[in-house]
Design a protein around this motif. Sequence first.
Motif, PDB file in Angstrom:
ATOM      1  N   ALA A  14       0.616  -0.933  -0.424  1.00  0.00           N
ATOM      2  CA  ALA A  14       0.371   0.233   0.008  1.00  0.00           C
ATOM      3  C   ALA A  14       0.950   1.014   0.086  1.00  0.00           C
ATOM      4  N   LEU A  85      -1.442   3.637  -4.649  1.00  0.00           N
ATOM      5  CA  LEU A  85      -1.739   2.473  -5.043  1.00  0.00           C
ATOM      6  C   LEU A  85      -2.586   1.898  -3.460  1.00  0.00           C
ATOM      7  N   THR A  90      -6.571  -3.599  -5.906  1.00  0.00           N
ATOM      8  CA  THR A  90      -6.508  -5.173  -6.201  1.00  0.00           C
ATOM      9  C   THR A  90      -7.675  -5.827  -7.080  1.00  0.00           C
ATOM     10  N   VAL A 118      -2.373  -5.697  -4.101  1.00  0.00           N
ATOM     11  CA  VAL A 118      -1.583  -4.334  -3.067  1.00  0.00           C
ATOM     12  C   VAL A 118      -1.974  -4.907  -1.722  1.00  0.00           C
TER      13      VAL A 118
END
Length: 120
Positions: A14, A85, A90, A118
């Motif tokens: 992340a 992200l 995901t 992620v």
Amino acid sequence: QVQLVESGGGLVQAGGSLRLSCAASGRIFNINAMGWYRQAPGEQRELVAVITRGGGTNYADSVKGRFTISRDNAKNTVYLQANGLKPEDTAVYYCNAEILGSDLVIRRYWGQGIQVTVSS
């Protein structure tokens, strides 16, 4: 026959970044637009970002300010720079191209999809 070849997916933590690329090849008369869609398990496919030949862009609200789409018309290639992200990003990401044929017929092509994961 047109093929879309995607690259740049993978696993990130992340807050990390990925740069996705999609190159179109084959008998191409004109590409009206190229973009990216994504599909998470159990969810419908959604538009992430799209860019027209003239450079106009459109983004999903969920990625605005974090993702940037760009293109190189000479190379028939579209890029997606994904920053900041989040785990909810995901999904399998699919490149898409809308192509105008010499017969003036618009056809849509899809890449095979690449996984973006992620982790938190």
